[in-house]
Design a protein around this motif. Structure first.
Motif, PDB file in Angstrom:
ATOM      1  N   ASP A 183      20.400  23.031 -17.140  1.00  0.00           N
ATOM      2  CA  ASP A 183      19.301  22.838 -18.594  1.00  0.00           C
ATOM      3  C   ASP A 183      20.080  24.932 -19.522  1.00  0.00           C
ATOM      4  O   ASP A 183      20.916  25.516 -20.549  1.00  0.00           O
ATOM      5  N   ASP A 184      19.697  25.468 -17.964  1.00  0.00           N
ATOM      6  CA  ASP A 184      20.553  26.500 -18.505  1.00  0.00           C
ATOM      7  C   ASP A 184      21.423  27.335 -18.128  1.00  0.00           C
ATOM      8  O   ASP A 184      21.724  28.027 -18.346  1.00  0.00           O
ATOM      9  N   LEU A 185      22.435  26.518 -17.323  1.00  0.00           N
ATOM     10  CA  LEU A 185      23.816  26.770 -16.885  1.00  0.00           C
ATOM     11  C   LEU A 185      24.798  26.581 -18.256  1.00  0.00           C
ATOM     12  O   LEU A 185      24.953  25.262 -18.954  1.00  0.00           O
ATOM     13  N   ALA A 186      25.335  27.409 -18.381  1.00  0.00           N
ATOM     14  CA  ALA A 186      26.459  27.692 -19.847  1.00  0.00           C
ATOM     15  C   ALA A 186      27.244  26.656 -19.616  1.00  0.00           C
ATOM     16  O   ALA A 186      28.517  27.640 -18.608  1.00  0.00           O
ATOM     17  N   LYS A 233      31.023  25.029 -21.535  1.00  0.00           N
ATOM     18  CA  LYS A 233      31.185  24.355 -22.333  1.00  0.00           C
ATOM     19  C   LYS A 233      33.197  23.703 -21.946  1.00  0.00           C
ATOM     20  O   LYS A 233      33.572  22.896 -22.512  1.00  0.00           O
ATOM     21  N   THR A 234      33.703  24.975 -21.208  1.00  0.00           N
ATOM     22  CA  THR A 234      35.073  24.371 -20.264  1.00  0.00           C
ATOM     23  C   THR A 234      34.873  24.067 -18.612  1.00  0.00           C
ATOM     24  O   THR A 234      33.704  24.646 -18.288  1.00  0.00           O
ATOM     25  N   TRP A 235      36.039  23.886 -18.688  1.00  0.00           N
ATOM     26  CA  TRP A 235      36.299  23.820 -16.219  1.00  0.00           C
ATOM     27  C   TRP A 235      36.185  24.963 -16.031  1.00  0.00           C
ATOM     28  O   TRP A 235      35.586  25.614 -15.103  1.00  0.00           O
ATOM     29  N   GLU A 236      36.430  26.225 -17.165  1.00  0.00           N
ATOM     30  CA  GLU A 236      37.014  27.519 -17.057  1.00  0.00           C
ATOM     31  C   GLU A 236      35.525  28.203 -16.770  1.00  0.00           C
ATOM     32  O   GLU A 236      35.552  29.141 -14.832  1.00  0.00           O
ATOM     33  N   ASP A 237      34.338  27.545 -17.470  1.00  0.00           N
ATOM     34  CA  ASP A 237      33.356  27.844 -17.181  1.00  0.00           C
ATOM     35  C   ASP A 237      32.281  27.951 -16.032  1.00  0.00           C
ATOM     36  O   ASP A 237      31.512  28.806 -15.249  1.00  0.00           O
ATOM     37  N   LEU A 238      33.208  26.335 -15.078  1.00  0.00           N
ATOM     38  CA  LEU A 238      32.425  25.962 -13.869  1.00  0.00           C
ATOM     39  C   LEU A 238      33.460  26.627 -12.846  1.00  0.00           C
ATOM     40  O   LEU A 238      33.213  26.999 -11.383  1.00  0.00           O
ATOM     41  N   ASN A 239      34.537  27.635 -13.002  1.00  0.00           N
ATOM     42  CA  ASN A 239      35.602  27.662 -11.785  1.00  0.00           C
ATOM     43  C   ASN A 239      34.530  29.279 -11.650  1.00  0.00           C
ATOM     44  O   ASN A 239      35.931  30.197 -11.948  1.00  0.00           O
ATOM     45  N   LYS A 240      33.667  29.876 -11.025  1.00  0.00           N
ATOM     46  CA  LYS A 240      33.491  30.395 -10.817  1.00  0.00           C
ATOM     47  C   LYS A 240      32.657  30.790  -8.913  1.00  0.00           C
ATOM     48  O   LYS A 240      32.016  29.971  -9.198  1.00  0.00           O
ATOM     49  N   ALA A 279      25.434  21.319 -10.865  1.00  0.00           N
ATOM     50  CA  ALA A 279      26.382  20.315 -11.419  1.00  0.00           C
ATOM     51  C   ALA A 279      26.258  19.491 -10.302  1.00  0.00           C
ATOM     52  O   ALA A 279      27.085  19.669  -9.377  1.00  0.00           O
ATOM     53  N   VAL A 280      26.723  18.428 -11.115  1.00  0.00           N
ATOM     54  CA  VAL A 280      27.252  17.192 -10.593  1.00  0.00           C
ATOM     55  C   VAL A 280      27.968  16.657 -11.207  1.00  0.00           C
ATOM     56  O   VAL A 280      27.761  16.600 -12.645  1.00  0.00           O
ATOM     57  N   VAL A 305      31.088  16.875 -21.295  1.00  0.00           N
ATOM     58  CA  VAL A 305      32.238  17.040 -21.124  1.00  0.00           C
ATOM     59  C   VAL A 305      32.663  18.001 -21.202  1.00  0.00           C
ATOM     60  O   VAL A 305      33.901  19.008 -22.339  1.00  0.00           O
ATOM     61  N   PRO A 306      33.418  18.819 -20.712  1.00  0.00           N
ATOM     62  CA  PRO A 306      34.161  20.178 -20.652  1.00  0.00           C
ATOM     63  C   PRO A 306      35.451  20.559 -21.187  1.00  0.00           C
ATOM     64  O   PRO A 306      36.158  18.967 -20.796  1.00  0.00           O
ATOM     65  N   THR A 307      36.310  21.128 -21.394  1.00  0.00           N
ATOM     66  CA  THR A 307      36.997  21.088 -22.156  1.00  0.00           C
ATOM     67  C   THR A 307      37.587  21.429 -21.247  1.00  0.00           C
ATOM     68  O   THR A 307      37.649  22.438 -20.819  1.00  0.00           O
TER      69      THR A 307
END
Length: 277
Positions: free
Chosen positions: A133-136, A138-145, A191-192, A213-215
């Motif tokens: 819930d606290d993971l920001a 919106k985009t796939w790039e937000d997860l690319n860290k 995340a899964v 659904v990340p953009t």
């Protein structure tokens, strides 16, 4: 009349040839059969939000496939007749003339050898993540860290997508959906990643996390399977699916089914790809 051996063999061959034809080529079209029967037989299986049976009454009371089947039956002036099948035997039920239509089957090349599908999509579902819930996100790039841990089934579409779009993340690969979801449940990942339908049940069961659904969105259509060879019925279903989708009715049925399933539609991705942008 005297029948010689050659005539008898010719008759037998013709009969066998007739039996080998698809059912739709040997009998009336599906639309005529449905109207004569007075019922549209829709394949159903317990799988909210697509199909849902009321455990108290035994009635198939909600779900996108249930509501769409009822609407099509009404349009034809007949009753809605749910016929319980499984995802595995639905195509055999169509071929055996046990049902007339099965919603929420993807039009894969393998299935197209056995059944027909309309051209218009029934709805779209998208590659999504069930995230903390606290993971920001919106985009796939937000997860690319670095440090972001993402679970997915090994050697799957999700695995290939994450490998290409989130190479900096810690991608943890598991044998299947259940193991990937279990890793999220236990807190081993942040995340899964799956196509969003199985994430709906996971979110409802776990009671935590958010589905995003990340953009840019990666979406694919689902469809409705029909008995092979009936072009008239295929064209009619195609027209109905296009109308429901264009008018937003499919999305409304989906949101109602989510509510019945105990999920807030605002927290779940839509099934119209135009609403994802």
């Amino acid at each position: 009349m005297t029948i010689n051996r050659r005539t008898a063999l010719a008759g037998l061959a013709a009969g066998l040839s007739l039996l080998s034809l698809p059912l739709a080529a040997r009998a009336e079209g599906t639309l005529e059969e449905v109207k004569k029967r007075g019922a549209l037989r829709v394949g159903v299986t317990q799988a909210p939000p697509w199909y849902s049976k009321d455990p108290k009454t035994g009635a198939w009371s909600s779900g996108v496939g249930v509501e769409m089947g009822k609407a099509m039956a009404t349009a034809l002036g007949v009753k809605f007749e749910p016929v319980e099948v499984t995802w595995g035997n639905a195509i055999a039920a169509l071929q055996g003339n046990k049902i007339d239509i099965m919603f929420m089957l993807d039009a894969t090349s393998e299935r197209k050898q056995a059944v027909d599908f309309p051209e218009s999509p029934l709805l779209y579902y998208s590659l999504a993540v069930l995230a903390r819930d606290d993971l920001a996100v919106k985009t796939w790039e937000d997860l690319n860290k670095a440090g972001v841990r993402i679970a997915c089934p090994q050697a799957s579409t999700m695995d290939r997508w994450l490998t290409a779009h989130t190479p900096k993340a810690d991608i943890q690969r598991f044998p299947g959906n259940a193991e990937a979801i279990a890793a999220f449940q236990s807190g081993r990942v942040d995340a899964v990643c799956l196509f969003h339908p199985p994430l709906l049940a996971a979110r409802q069961r776990l009671g935590k996390g958010k589905i995003v659904v990340p953009t840019p969105a990666e979406s694919q259509p689902s469809s409705a399977a029909l008995r092979k060879g009936d072009r008239e019925f295929q064209a009619w279903v195609d027209k109905m699916l296009a109308t429901y989708y264009r008018d937003g009715q499919t999305q409304k049925w989906y949101e109602a089914a989510l509510t019945d399933f105990g999920l807030d539609p605002k927290l779940v991705p839509p099934v119209m790809k135009e609403m994802l942008n």
